[in-house]
Design a protein around this motif. Structure first.
Motif, PDB file in Angstrom:
ATOM      1  N   SER B 180       0.824  -1.202   0.000  1.00 55.16           N
ATOM      2  CA  SER B 180       0.000   0.000   0.000  1.00 55.16           C
ATOM      3  C   SER B 180       0.859   1.252   0.000  1.00 55.16           C
ATOM      4  CB  SER B 180      -0.926  -0.002   1.231  1.00 55.16           C
ATOM      5  OG  SER B 180      -0.182  -0.336   2.400  1.00 55.16           O
ATOM      6  N   SER B 181       2.112   1.140   0.421  1.00 57.26           N
ATOM      7  CA  SER B 181       3.015   2.291   0.306  1.00 57.26           C
ATOM      8  C   SER B 181       4.288   1.842  -0.409  1.00 57.26           C
ATOM      9  CB  SER B 181       3.367   2.820   1.712  1.00 57.26           C
ATOM     10  OG  SER B 181       4.499   2.156   2.223  1.00 57.26           O
ATOM     11  N   PRO B 182       4.981   2.790  -1.030  1.00 55.33           N
ATOM     12  CA  PRO B 182       6.178   2.441  -1.791  1.00 55.33           C
ATOM     13  C   PRO B 182       7.193   1.678  -0.935  1.00 55.33           C
ATOM     14  CG  PRO B 182       5.773   4.832  -1.851  1.00 55.33           C
ATOM     15  CD  PRO B 182       4.667   4.223  -1.087  1.00 55.33           C
ATOM     16  N   GLN B 183       7.231   1.937   0.327  1.00 60.60           N
ATOM     17  CA  GLN B 183       8.227   1.265   1.142  1.00 60.60           C
ATOM     18  C   GLN B 183       8.007  -0.240   1.182  1.00 60.60           C
ATOM     19  OE1 GLN B 183       7.074   4.311   2.009  1.00 60.60           O
ATOM     20  NE2 GLN B 183       9.054   5.252   1.511  1.00 60.60           N
ATOM     21  N   ASP B 184       6.765  -0.648   0.982  1.00 56.21           N
ATOM     22  CA  ASP B 184       6.472  -2.092   0.984  1.00 56.21           C
ATOM     23  C   ASP B 184       7.191  -2.826  -0.146  1.00 56.21           C
ATOM     24  OD1 ASP B 184       4.787  -1.662   3.134  1.00 56.21           O
ATOM     25  OD2 ASP B 184       2.990  -1.448   1.870  1.00 56.21           O
ATOM     26  N   LEU B 185       7.636  -2.060  -1.140  1.00 60.38           N
ATOM     27  CA  LEU B 185       8.271  -2.695  -2.314  1.00 60.38           C
ATOM     28  C   LEU B 185       9.478  -3.526  -1.919  1.00 60.38           C
ATOM     29  CD1 LEU B 185       8.006   0.278  -4.812  1.00 60.38           C
ATOM     30  CD2 LEU B 185       6.989  -1.990  -5.118  1.00 60.38           C
ATOM     31  N   LYS B 186      10.094  -3.187  -0.784  1.00 64.47           N
ATOM     32  CA  LYS B 186      11.301  -3.929  -0.400  1.00 64.47           C
ATOM     33  C   LYS B 186      11.018  -5.405  -0.161  1.00 64.47           C
ATOM     34  CE  LYS B 186      11.164  -2.924   4.605  1.00 64.47           C
ATOM     35  NZ  LYS B 186       9.924  -2.099   4.602  1.00 64.47           N
ATOM     36  N   ASN B 187       9.748  -5.742   0.061  1.00 61.01           N
ATOM     37  CA  ASN B 187       9.390  -7.138   0.322  1.00 61.01           C
ATOM     38  C   ASN B 187       9.084  -7.936  -0.949  1.00 61.01           C
ATOM     39  OD1 ASN B 187       9.520  -6.559   3.120  1.00 61.01           O
ATOM     40  ND2 ASN B 187       7.474  -5.615   2.943  1.00 61.01           N
ATOM     41  N   PHE B 188       9.163  -7.270  -2.128  1.00 56.76           N
ATOM     42  CA  PHE B 188       8.804  -7.964  -3.387  1.00 56.76           C
ATOM     43  C   PHE B 188       9.998  -8.038  -4.332  1.00 56.76           C
ATOM     44  CE2 PHE B 188       4.878  -6.401  -1.643  1.00 56.76           C
ATOM     45  CZ  PHE B 188       3.990  -7.432  -1.863  1.00 56.76           C
ATOM     46  N   THR B 189       9.876  -8.973  -5.262  1.00 52.84           N
ATOM     47  CA  THR B 189      10.870  -9.046  -6.333  1.00 52.84           C
ATOM     48  C   THR B 189      10.529  -8.017  -7.411  1.00 52.84           C
ATOM     49  OG1 THR B 189      11.091 -11.421  -5.974  1.00 52.84           O
ATOM     50  CG2 THR B 189      11.895 -10.550  -8.093  1.00 52.84           C
TER      51      THR B 189
END
Lengths: 301, 301
Positions: B180-189
């Motif tokens: 839901s926030s850009p910071q969550d991207l760290k958890n994805f490939t």
DNA sequence: CTTTTGGATCAGTTTTTCTAATCCAATGTA
DNA sequence: TACATTGGATTAGAAAAACTGATCCAAAAG
């Protein structure tokens, strides 16, 4: 691919080379309009523009750039070749062996030049070389020719006979040695034309002369020099009587065995050429002229 | 040397090649008389005969033999080149990078072919290569173009903008990890188009996003494959919204951060070509058509 | 603002080119 | 011996192409 109109190609080529229609028009001796029209026609034919038309002149398009070089080269090549061929139409390449050339043909040639000033004669004074008369190098050859059966595309026109007889300077016979019979020859130096003819041998064979060595003596590269050597008193030359008429008239050479003269045994002097060119205008002019000249003044009668 | 009449040269060439005037007449679609006349004219121009006329047909003279090859070669070369050039007039060589080609241009092209069946499009699906758009290999290119100041003889026609935003398969977000926030991207490939663009980096810069590594993840040779990988649930792709409209409509891809979309920062999709050919008929047809097509249905509005 | 430059265009004429018919000579055929 | 056939030459008239010369046009230089 069908070729576009050739004149349009030429107009384009010129225009492209000069970067302008006016210059092209000047080169082709037509008006600007004609060039413009030609280029337009070519463009229509090819289906694309060859020039960008700017306010100031024209500039080649990519296609135009692509097309230009092959046209330039082709026209250039064709023009050059046509030029050569056309020039060769006024040229007559003749080969004649040294003695005959310097003693007979060369002085006469001036008359031919007067008669046909448009023909540019290129005379080569030399023997034929190992392979005989070279039809690709020469249009005509003059020399002693054995008549029957040459290569089928070589034509031979007999000109005149000549005669062989020993000749020497008169002083040579003022010494101890006399020369009244062929056997006396063994006491003299014989002068030979080396490279081609074995005239002493043939003469000896012709008259069944024995008692002297027909290969003895000194050799020269051609009969002219051997004859000159004889004039200087170096010995006795087997003279070709047609070729030393001047010396005989002046008395610088005499014929001590005048009764023993044989017709050129290898054949007669003749004009030869390839059948291909035998009826070319220049060849015909020369044929006609040389026949006349030979008939009128050649043989040592 | 002034060139002889070109049509006479052509007639001679044909006659010589066929060894006869009738065959030449057939080839040139004229009568025998015309060929005869042409050859005669050429012979007069050059001042010599090019053929021996026998009862049975003709045969080249030495001069004719000499002249023929250069003519044959020249006409051949010119005809061939004109053929190529003429063929290229109906050809349009376009280069388009893979994703844009397969996802946008290719399906549309059929409509252009219907509209202008005479234009033969040769589409190359590839990136431009190290030196950029090659005007000698291609007439037109389509890709994201940075507008200002290209090489002076390259013209750019803007087509449409597109937008970048992260996209993934809906299933990907059904697991533990939310996005839901850009910071969550760290958890994805992250899925990258490797060779050219650094879309994740530019997107992150655009929105001042920190807290994830924009170079992490997997790389593909082009955006099409990266997008397909995203559909398969392999990770999150920085999608070009114009190029995955189908997936978005079908719901096979979603935009979890749809509010964070940035316009293609390198420029806009555009048609480019060399100034030289910009007004060529085929180029113009394509320009007109693609402008219309782009305006009508392209942007991801 | 005028002149110059370089090409485009057009109508009318000149030139070239082509055709169609006829010749001609040689050669094969009946 | 007669006669068709082949392949080129020649001719007058017809058709096509090319050229001219005048006029336009647009840009740029003076």
């Amino acid at each position: 691919m069908k070729l576009p109109p050739l004149n349009a190609l030429r107009a384009f080529e010129s225009a492209a080379r000069h970067n302008g229609f006016i210059a092209a028009a000047d080169e082709l001796f037509v008006t600007r309009g004609a060039v413009s029209r030609h280029v337009k026609l070519l463009e229509e034919h090819l289906g694309l523009k060859l020039f960008h038309r700017n306010h100031k002149g024209v500039e080649l398009t990519t296609a135009g750039h692509d097309l230009l070089p092959v046209l330039t080269e082709s026209f250039q090549a064709m023009a050059e070749k046509c030029g050569h061929i056309s020039a060769s139409a006024f040229e007559l390449r003749i080969i004649c062996p040294p003695a005959l050339s310097i003693r007979w043909l060369f002085p006469l040639l001036e008359r031919f030049r007067e008669l046909h000033p448009e023909v540019r004669i290129k005379l080569t004074t030399d023997f034929y070389g190992a392979k005989g008369f070279d039809t690709s190098e020469y249009d005509l050859g003059i020399s002693v020719e054995h008549m029957p059966g040459r290569s089928p595309n070589i034509v031979v026109l007999p000109l005149f006979s000549s005669y062989l007889s020993p000749a020497c300077a008169p002083n040579l016979l003022k010494g101890q040695q006399s020369l009244s019979s062929p056997q006396d020859l063994k006491n003299f130096t014989l002068l030979h034309e080396n490279p081609r003819r074995e005239d002493w041998k043939t003469w000896a064979r012709e008259f069944n002369v024995e008692g002297f060595d027909p290969s003895q003596g000194e050799a020269f590269p051609n009969l002219d020099m051997a004859t000159k050597a004889a004039v200087m008193g170096a010995g006795i030359v087997m003279a070709d009587m047609a070729l030393c008429r001047e010396e005989l008239q002046l008395g610088t050479l005499i014929l001590p065995l005048e009764h023993m003269k044989c017709e050129e045994p290898h054949g007669r002097y003749a004009l030869i050429g390839s059948r291909d060119k035998w009826d070319d205008p220049n060849v015909t002019k020369f044929k006609d002229w040389i026949s006349e000249v030979s008939a009128e003044g050649a043989p040592a009668a």
